[in-house]
Design an enzyme around this catalytic site. Structure first.
Site, short mmCIF file in Angstrom:
data_model
loop_
_atom_site.label_atom_id
_atom_site.label_comp_id
_atom_site.label_asym_id
_atom_site.label_seq_id
_atom_site.Cartn_x
_atom_site.Cartn_y
_atom_site.Cartn_z
N ASN A 1 0.87 -1.18 0.00
CA ASN A 1 0.00 0.00 0.00
C ASN A 1 0.90 1.23 0.00
O ASN A 1 1.51 1.57 1.02
CB ASN A 1 -0.89 -0.04 1.25
CG ASN A 1 -1.75 1.21 1.39
OD1 ASN A 1 -1.80 2.05 0.49
ND2 ASN A 1 -2.42 1.34 2.52
N TRP A 2 0.96 1.87 -1.15
CA TRP A 2 1.89 3.02 -1.30
C TRP A 2 1.32 4.30 -0.69
O TRP A 2 1.99 5.33 -0.68
CB TRP A 2 2.20 3.26 -2.79
CG TRP A 2 2.97 2.15 -3.44
CD1 TRP A 2 3.41 0.99 -2.85
CD2 TRP A 2 3.40 2.08 -4.80
NE1 TRP A 2 4.08 0.22 -3.77
CE2 TRP A 2 4.09 0.87 -4.98
CE3 TRP A 2 3.27 2.94 -5.90
CZ2 TRP A 2 4.64 0.48 -6.20
CZ3 TRP A 2 3.81 2.57 -7.12
CH2 TRP A 2 4.49 1.34 -7.27
N LYS A 3 0.09 4.26 -0.26
CA LYS A 3 -0.57 5.43 0.33
C LYS A 3 -0.40 6.66 -0.58
O LYS A 3 -0.34 6.49 -1.80
CB LYS A 3 -0.05 5.65 1.76
CG LYS A 3 -0.22 4.38 2.62
CD LYS A 3 -0.04 4.59 4.09
CE LYS A 3 -0.27 3.27 4.83
NZ LYS A 3 -0.15 3.38 6.26
N HIS B 1 -9.55 1.14 5.21
CA HIS B 1 -8.25 1.32 5.86
C HIS B 1 -8.42 2.28 7.03
O HIS B 1 -9.25 3.20 6.98
CB HIS B 1 -7.24 1.89 4.85
CG HIS B 1 -5.83 1.86 5.36
ND1 HIS B 1 -5.35 2.82 6.23
CD2 HIS B 1 -4.83 0.98 5.17
CE1 HIS B 1 -4.10 2.52 6.53
NE2 HIS B 1 -3.75 1.41 5.90
N GLU C 1 -5.23 -4.95 10.85
CA GLU C 1 -4.23 -3.90 11.00
C GLU C 1 -4.53 -3.11 12.26
O GLU C 1 -5.33 -2.16 12.22
CB GLU C 1 -4.30 -2.91 9.82
CG GLU C 1 -3.77 -3.43 8.52
CD GLU C 1 -3.24 -2.29 7.64
OE1 GLU C 1 -2.19 -2.48 7.03
OE2 GLU C 1 -3.85 -1.21 7.59
N GLY D 1 2.85 2.06 11.06
CA GLY D 1 3.94 3.04 11.05
C GLY D 1 4.68 3.11 12.37
O GLY D 1 5.42 4.06 12.61
#
Ligand code: 13P
Length: 280
Positions: free
Chosen positions: A9-11, A94, A166, A172
């Protein structure tokens, strides 16, 4: 046996030329693995050009989000209908959509339904915040998120989707301990078994997401019922993302990671936490 699924997931990172360069580097490094499916979720902007660039034997595409109506006066939105045939998967719910963009449970339910209606496999993200965990509410939160999101599905549909556990506090920050992931994954499969049936619970793919790096891959894959990863920051670094795929491949072959992962040259996101450190 379910295939492993690893989703990057490159956001909201990488413009068109940066995304194209990353795909080029990933294609050089990631080999075709029959039992591992690798999926890239770039920004909406670059899905179309990347669909022409990717080697389809190596990669599939996912959207990071989409709107639940198929078309209409919804300025700024892109629908799952528009993404049909462009992506295989669509990330839905998300935690950044839930918390930054205030997406509520009914909206996420409608997005899951819209993805399925458009023949896109939803990757439904669920997970508790730190506050909710501290208050002992994790199971209730997962229950409410699952109950709403899956409420309109048939057993067949429920068994065909992907659920990514998640925990919000891990994203992060620090990967969750395998024992904690075990509890959540068991809960998810148990829920699907109780509400739908055994077959749906068995077919469902469950991913873990939250500070995934090569160093934690094999430990987490050893948790029964974990089918892969939803990777954020580490998917922006070609060495690290390729390292995650390789570590998973070695795990499938029963080969433990021996040597520590090399430091990635040209990495965009130096890790600021100790590799493999685990959460509370
Ligand atoms: P990190 O891997 O950067 O923790 O992000 C996880 C995530 O949110 C993937 O969707």
């Amino acid at each position: 046996m379910r295939r492993l699924l690893i989703v990057g997931n490159w956001k909201m990172h990488l413009n068109a030329s940066q995304a194209s360069l990353l795909v080029h580097r990933l294609q050089e490094r990631i080999k075709i693995r029959r039992n591992i499916e690798v999926v890239l979720a770039p920004s909406m902007l670059v899905l179309q050009p990347l669909s022409l660039q990717i080697d389809r034997r190596k990669f599939r595409l996912a959207s990071q989000n989409a709107y639940f109506h198929d078309e209409g006066a919804f300025t700024g939105e892109v629908s799952f209908t528009m993404l049909r045939e462009l992506v295989h998967y669509g990330i839905v719910g998300h935690s950044e959509r839930r918390h930054v963009f205030s997406e509520d449970l009914p909206m996420i339910r409608d997005k899951v339904a819209a993805a399925i209606r458009n023949e896109i496999t939803p990757i439904l993200c669920i997970g508790e915040t730190k506050h909710e965990r501290d208050e002992g509410e994790t199971k209730q939160v997962l229950h409410d998120q699952l109950m709403t999101a899956l409420s309109n599905l048939t057993a067949h549909e429920a068994g065909s989707i992907v659920i990514a556990y998640e925990p919000v506090w891990a994203i992060g920050h620090v990967a969750a301990k395998p024992s904690l992931i075990q509890t959540a994954v068991d809960y998810v499969r148990g829920y699907v078994r109780d509400v739908f049936n055994e077959k749906a619970a068995k077919n469902l793919r469950v991913l873990y997401g939250g500070d995934v790096a090569p160093e934690v891959v094999q430990g987490i894959l050893s948790v029964p019922g974990v089918d892969g990863f939803l990777v954020g920051r580490s998917s922006l670094n070609y060495e690290t993302f390729a390292g995650i795929v390789e570590s998973a491949h070695r795990w499938q072959r029963g080969v433990p990671d021996g040597t520590p992962q090399r430091q990635a040259p040209g990495g965009t996101w130096p890790r600021d936490n100790e590799a493999g450190k685990e959460g509370e």
